[in-house]
Design an enzyme around this catalytic site. Structure first.
Site, mmCIF file in Angstrom:
data_model
loop_
_atom_site.group_PDB
_atom_site.id
_atom_site.type_symbol
_atom_site.label_atom_id
_atom_site.label_comp_id
_atom_site.label_asym_id
_atom_site.label_seq_id
_atom_site.Cartn_x
_atom_site.Cartn_y
_atom_site.Cartn_z
ATOM 1 N N HIS A 1 0.846 -1.204 0.000
ATOM 2 C CA HIS A 1 0.000 0.000 0.000
ATOM 3 C C HIS A 1 0.880 1.252 0.000
ATOM 4 C CE1 HIS A 1 -3.499 2.467 1.495
ATOM 5 N NE2 HIS A 1 -2.515 3.145 2.044
ATOM 6 N N GLU A 2 1.918 1.262 0.810
ATOM 7 C CA GLU A 2 2.797 2.437 0.875
ATOM 8 C C GLU A 2 3.577 2.606 -0.440
ATOM 9 O OE1 GLU A 2 2.234 4.444 3.091
ATOM 10 O OE2 GLU A 2 1.155 3.149 4.457
ATOM 11 N N HIS B 1 1.582 4.452 -2.907
ATOM 12 C CA HIS B 1 1.633 5.906 -2.700
ATOM 13 C C HIS B 1 2.922 6.481 -3.286
ATOM 14 C CE1 HIS B 1 -1.994 6.385 -0.484
ATOM 15 N NE2 HIS B 1 -1.596 5.768 0.614
ATOM 16 N N GLU C 1 -6.624 6.286 -0.882
ATOM 17 C CA GLU C 1 -6.487 5.093 -0.037
ATOM 18 C C GLU C 1 -7.062 3.871 -0.749
ATOM 19 O OE1 GLU C 1 -4.606 5.125 2.677
ATOM 20 O OE2 GLU C 1 -4.322 7.221 2.120
#
Lengths: 198, 351
Positions: free
Chosen positions: B160-161, B164, B251
């Site tokens: 997930h990071e 980003h 998100e």
């Protein structure tokens, strides 16, 4: 003359588009090459790790001689392989053998208290995972490059400048069944590579 | 997958655009404030319908705005890390080594450079990524995350990071974090100067101190003073709304990209369910940095209301909704949902 101006503008647009298209192809080809190098790095790292791991665990695992020998032999084959095809076949054997080895290591609780083994285990786990992810990234890059080479109108540029479609990395059928290593979970079912993107 | 690639370029472009817009708005806000102050305290005045005087304070404010933007761009990551008291993660324990390894794994999966890994010593499991571009990216995890999560879950979180990082969310989020703090500071400054001079826009034509010689200039000054005040009052509110509006959709997208990297919806699903079970808020997170974390770190803000106002005022989509989406992906992939944690997570779906 306005007609020549129009022709000039069209020429500039076409050249500009060709430059962008060409650069895009080069960038994708570099990504494919870079991803391939990443795979190679992981394979070599794995070759270096195997002797250490075998040395560290063989005292504990007398009953798993077969698994250990298999891995060691596959490694020797991979290193001395005369061509890419047989090397990859041997590498796939290593992947399968190491998967089994890491799985049976769960049956030896004594290994858990050996700091050296734990360290090697983590290193091997991440190498296997990095290998799997590099391969995944390589295949994604290949798909992007090939799609670009095939689709109109980029195919005109690709054909003129000799861009070749890249080949996918295919693991052995047996290899496909080996999940990404996850020691903490003790082996889980592999997930089909679906890519659910919104 | 070709479509996914286009999506990613589109996301990156959008983030570049949004960051540029944010900086422009921020500098404009500062300049407007300087302009108002010039009328009130500097030599700027309207004489016979034309603007006269040297706009010294306007230029100073403009310079400060530009300086602040540059500082945020190049030093933002360091500021964020300092504000949450993070230190670089060293491979000194097996768990730390594992996290560092997983960072590499996810960077490979995302075809991105390997970010630097940082650690916050906080028992609440959480993580964020920051930096101005993928070559200067940083991922930060809490001690709580390392202590409670297994390898698969850490993979989901770091995937997930990495999303980003790849989509340039980190740049936008970092600039918002640092500039929102700047806007709050600016508002604070205006409040205080208003307090000390007895109210900028308080009484229409009343002027105090420096500019009681020119009546029409005083009136215009007061008018602009009111505008500045309104701006200053609204600015943090808008800045906050902006931070919220931009980060919720991000998100969901990052959750989807994490699954794309790990090829395993269960990884992030299990991680989010584990986070849903913990109720402790982060000590070092503030309103300025809350939007950067994988799950909202502030207590009381994390809820599952889906109403209009709840949507408008929360930086993150409800955890329950994200878990639902991942569960749907898992079903699509034909996997089986982990039953035990799932059963426990459903009732925890509230602040």
């Amino acid at each position: 003359m306005s007609a020549s101006l129009v022709v000039l503008i069209i020429a500039i647009v076409i050249v500009g588009w060709a430059v962008l298209g060409y650069n895009g192809l080069v960038s994708l080809r570099n990504q494919v090459q870079n991803s391939w190098r990443q795979i190679d790095v992981q394979l070599r790292r794995r070759h270096d790790l195997i002797p250490n791991l075998v040395e560290a665990v063989k005292g504990y695992m007398q009953f798993e001689r077969d698994t250990l020998t298999q891995v060691v032999e596959a490694r020797a084959k991979a290193i001395s392989a005369p061509d890419q095809g047989s090397r990859m076949a041997a590498e796939n054997q290593i992947t399968g053998g190491l998967g089994r080895l890491l799985a049976v290591m769960e049956n030896y609780p004594q290994l858990k208290s050996d700091q050296n083994v734990l360290k090697l285990q983590e290193e091997l786990t991440t190498t296997e995972n990095q290998l799997a992810f590099s391969r995944q990234a390589y295949n994604d890059a290949v798909m992007q490059l090939n799609t670009r080479i095939e689709s109109f109108p980029t195919n005109l540029i690709a054909n003129n400048f000799g861009f070749k479609q890249a080949e996918y990395f295919q693991g052995a059928a047996e290899d496909q069944a080996v999940p990404k290593v996850d020691l903490s979970m003790g082996g889980r079912a592999p997930q089909p590579p679906s890519a659910p993107r919104s | 997958m070709a479509a996914a690639h286009t999506d990613f370029w589109e996301l990156e472009r959008r983030n570049r655009r949004e960051t540029a817009m944010l900086v422009v708005v921020f500098v404009a806000l500062f300049t407007a404030l300087g302009f108002g102050l010039d009328f009130r305290f500097g030599d700027l005045a309207i004489v016979d319908g034309s603007l006269t005087g040297f706009p010294l304070l306007t230029l100073i404010a403009l310079g400060f705005g530009v300086f602040q933007s540059l500082l945020s761009y190049y030093g933002g990551a360091a500021l964020v890390l300092a504000s949450v008291q993070a230190r670089e993660l060293a491979p000194d324990t097996p768990q730390h080594q594992m996290v560092l390894d997983v960072v590499r794994e996810m960077a490979l999966a995302a075809r991105m450079p390997v970010p630097k890994a940082y650690l916050m010593s906080d028992p609440s499991p959480n993580a964020f990524a920051t930096g101005r571009d993928p070559n200067h990216s940083i991922v930060c995890v809490t001690q709580g995350l390392i202590d409670t999560m297994d390898r698969e879950e850490v993979q989901g979180v770091l995937g997930h990071e990495m999303a980003h990082v790849r989509d340039y969310d980190i740049r936008t989020m970092m600039m918002i974090a640092v500039l929102v703090a700047g806007v709050a500071m600016l508002a604070d400054f205006v409040y205080r100067s208003m307090w000390y001079t007895g109210g900028v826009g308080g009484g229409g034509g009343r002027s105090s101190g420096s500019r009681d010689d020119d009546n029409s200039g005083g009136n215009a000054g007061a008018l602009i003073g009111i505008l500045v005040l309104v701006l200053a009052v609204l600015a943090p509110f808008f800045a906050q709304l902006l931070a919220m509006a931009v980060s919720r959709q991000r998100e969901y997208l990052a959750d989807a990209a994490s699954v794309e990297f790990t090829r395993n919806p269960r990884a992030l699903l299990r991680a989010l369910e584990r986070i849903a079970q913990t109720e402790s808020p982060l000590r070092n997170a503030s309103r300025g940095t809350a939007h950067m974390f994988i799950v909202n770190p502030l207590q009381g803000v994390r809820d599952d209301n889906e109403g209009f106002f709840a949507n408008l005022f929360s930086t993150h989509p409800p955890l329950g909704r994200r878990i639902e989406r991942l569960r749907a992906m898992l079903n699509e992939a034909g996997g089986e949902a982990p039953p035990t944690i799932a059963a426990a997570a459903a009732p925890t779906a509230r602040g």
